[in-house]
Design an enzyme around this catalytic site. Structure first.
Site, PDB file in Angstrom:
ATOM      1  N   HIS A  82       2.852   3.554  -9.087  1.00 40.01           N
ATOM      2  CA  HIS A  82       2.723   2.208  -9.195  1.00 40.01           C
ATOM      3  C   HIS A  82       4.018   1.553 -10.156  1.00 40.01           C
ATOM      4  O   HIS A  82       4.433   0.555  -9.524  1.00 40.01           O
ATOM      5  CB  HIS A  82       1.604   1.973 -10.270  1.00 40.01           C
ATOM      6  CG  HIS A  82       0.168   2.231  -9.678  1.00 40.01           C
ATOM      7  ND1 HIS A  82      -0.257   2.038  -8.300  1.00 40.01           N
ATOM      8  CD2 HIS A  82      -0.908   2.946 -10.217  1.00 40.01           C
ATOM      9  CE1 HIS A  82      -1.286   2.296  -7.890  1.00 40.01           C
ATOM     10  NE2 HIS A  82      -1.850   2.895  -8.743  1.00 40.01           N
ATOM     11  N   LEU A  88      12.202 -19.649  -4.679  1.00 39.13           N
ATOM     12  CA  LEU A  88      11.116 -18.832  -4.000  1.00 39.13           C
ATOM     13  C   LEU A  88       9.884 -19.013  -4.861  1.00 39.13           C
ATOM     14  O   LEU A  88       9.912 -18.768  -6.310  1.00 39.13           O
ATOM     15  CB  LEU A  88      11.754 -17.339  -4.033  1.00 39.13           C
ATOM     16  CG  LEU A  88      10.601 -16.581  -3.625  1.00 39.13           C
ATOM     17  CD1 LEU A  88      10.436 -16.597  -2.090  1.00 39.13           C
ATOM     18  CD2 LEU A  88      10.816 -15.116  -3.864  1.00 39.13           C
ATOM     19  N   ASP A 131       0.770  -1.248   0.032  1.00 32.36           N
ATOM     20  CA  ASP A 131       0.160  -0.164  -0.095  1.00 32.36           C
ATOM     21  C   ASP A 131       0.991   1.242   0.033  1.00 32.36           C
ATOM     22  O   ASP A 131       2.067   1.299   0.492  1.00 32.36           O
ATOM     23  CB  ASP A 131      -0.940  -0.076   1.378  1.00 32.36           C
ATOM     24  CG  ASP A 131      -2.271   0.987   1.170  1.00 32.36           C
ATOM     25  OD1 ASP A 131      -2.446   1.506   0.060  1.00 32.36           O
ATOM     26  OD2 ASP A 131      -2.762   1.140   2.211  1.00 32.36           O
TER      27      ASP A 131
END
Ligand code: V07
Length: 254
Positions: free
Chosen positions: A51, A145, A34
């Site tokens: 963004h 990962l 956020d």
């Protein structure tokens, strides 16, 4: 002790002597990324540049997570509520998976990262869906990962879908309501193949879940920071992991 008996985590943490607990790395970290809009606004920039900057943070956090031996990293990229944003912003956001993967897929491959997603892909633009499917397919054989993007994901919608399935099974007569167990719910979630998060991180100072992994976060540690996602760094991640480890050690002491 002989070298081959060291796990990947123990080995990699040798380069992190400040990590108090070398074998208590959270296996699964989930992050609500956020503060991208606020980051941009504070600089007089359009939300889109926040963004874009936020994507650079993903790269840093993925690499740091891999280094310290995290197994799963789930990132909340787009919620089912995000469709309410202005059309131009939604259109921009729907281009980000392609942009991210175009730039980062080679590096993800090199780092043995496996890309996965949770969420409802059916309403995503075809170009978005294709880019994501391609990344999932091309990294399916990687064993490092697991980078799990929550894309058009909603925790309540996920649970409603499970309830519908179970209801159908009851109606078909293959299941008695009294026989429904927790495992039967968790085994029908979009995360059925991955363990629950050990640690939830939310940036940008908001202290809420916003419909993220409602079932899966039942026992997770929560770490909230005021740092905005574009400003979040590998060392912020290390701080969160250290705090997680401190809490775990306290439990151990009781
Ligand atoms: C998005 C950039 C990062 C900050 C948070 C919101 C904006 C990466 C992806 C992505 C998604 C799926 C995938 C590969 C990359 C992404 C959206 C927004 C919608 F397979 N960043 N990012 N998707 N942001």
């Amino acid at each position: 002790m002989m070298d081959q008996f060291f796990s990947r985590k123990e080995k990699s943490s040798e380069s992190y002597p400040h990590l108090p607990d070398q074998d208590n790395i959270p296996s699964h970290i989930a992050i609500i990324m956020d503060g991208n809009g606020r980051w941009a606004k504070s600089r007089g920039l359009p939300r889109s540049s926040g963004h874009r900057e936020g994507m650079k943070t993903i790269t840093e956090v993925v690499e740091k997570s891999g280094e310290i031996g995290v197994d799963y990293l789930t990132l909340y990229a787009f919620s089912t509520e995000n469709w309410k944003r202005p059309k131009t912003e939604v259109e921009f956001l729907m281009k980000l998976p392609e942009r991210f993967l175009h730039k980062e897929l080679p590096r993800l491959q090199k780092n043995n990262v496996q890309v996965k997603t949770i969420g409802d892909p059916s309403v995503l633009p075809a170009h978005t869906r294709r880019a994501v499917e391609k990344a999932v397919e091309e990294t399916a054989g990687n064993t490092g990962l697991i980078l799990n993007f929550a894309l058009n994901y909603g925790g309540r919608q996920e649970l409603v879908e499970v309830v519908r399935q179970l209801g159908q099974e009851v109606q078909n007569g293959v299941l008695e309501p009294d026989d429904i167990t927790e495992d039967m719910l968790s085994g029908r979630l979009l995360t059925r193949d991955i363990p629950d998060p050990d640690l939830l991180i939310r940036t940008s100072g908001e202290i809420r879940l916003s419909n993220f992994m409602l079932w899966q976060l039942a026992y997770s540690e929560f770490w909230f920071t005021d740092v905005l996602w574009p400003d979040f760094t590998g060392s912020d991640l290390m701080e969160a992991v250290q705090r997680y480890q401190q809490r775990k050690r306290r439990y151990g002491g009781v």
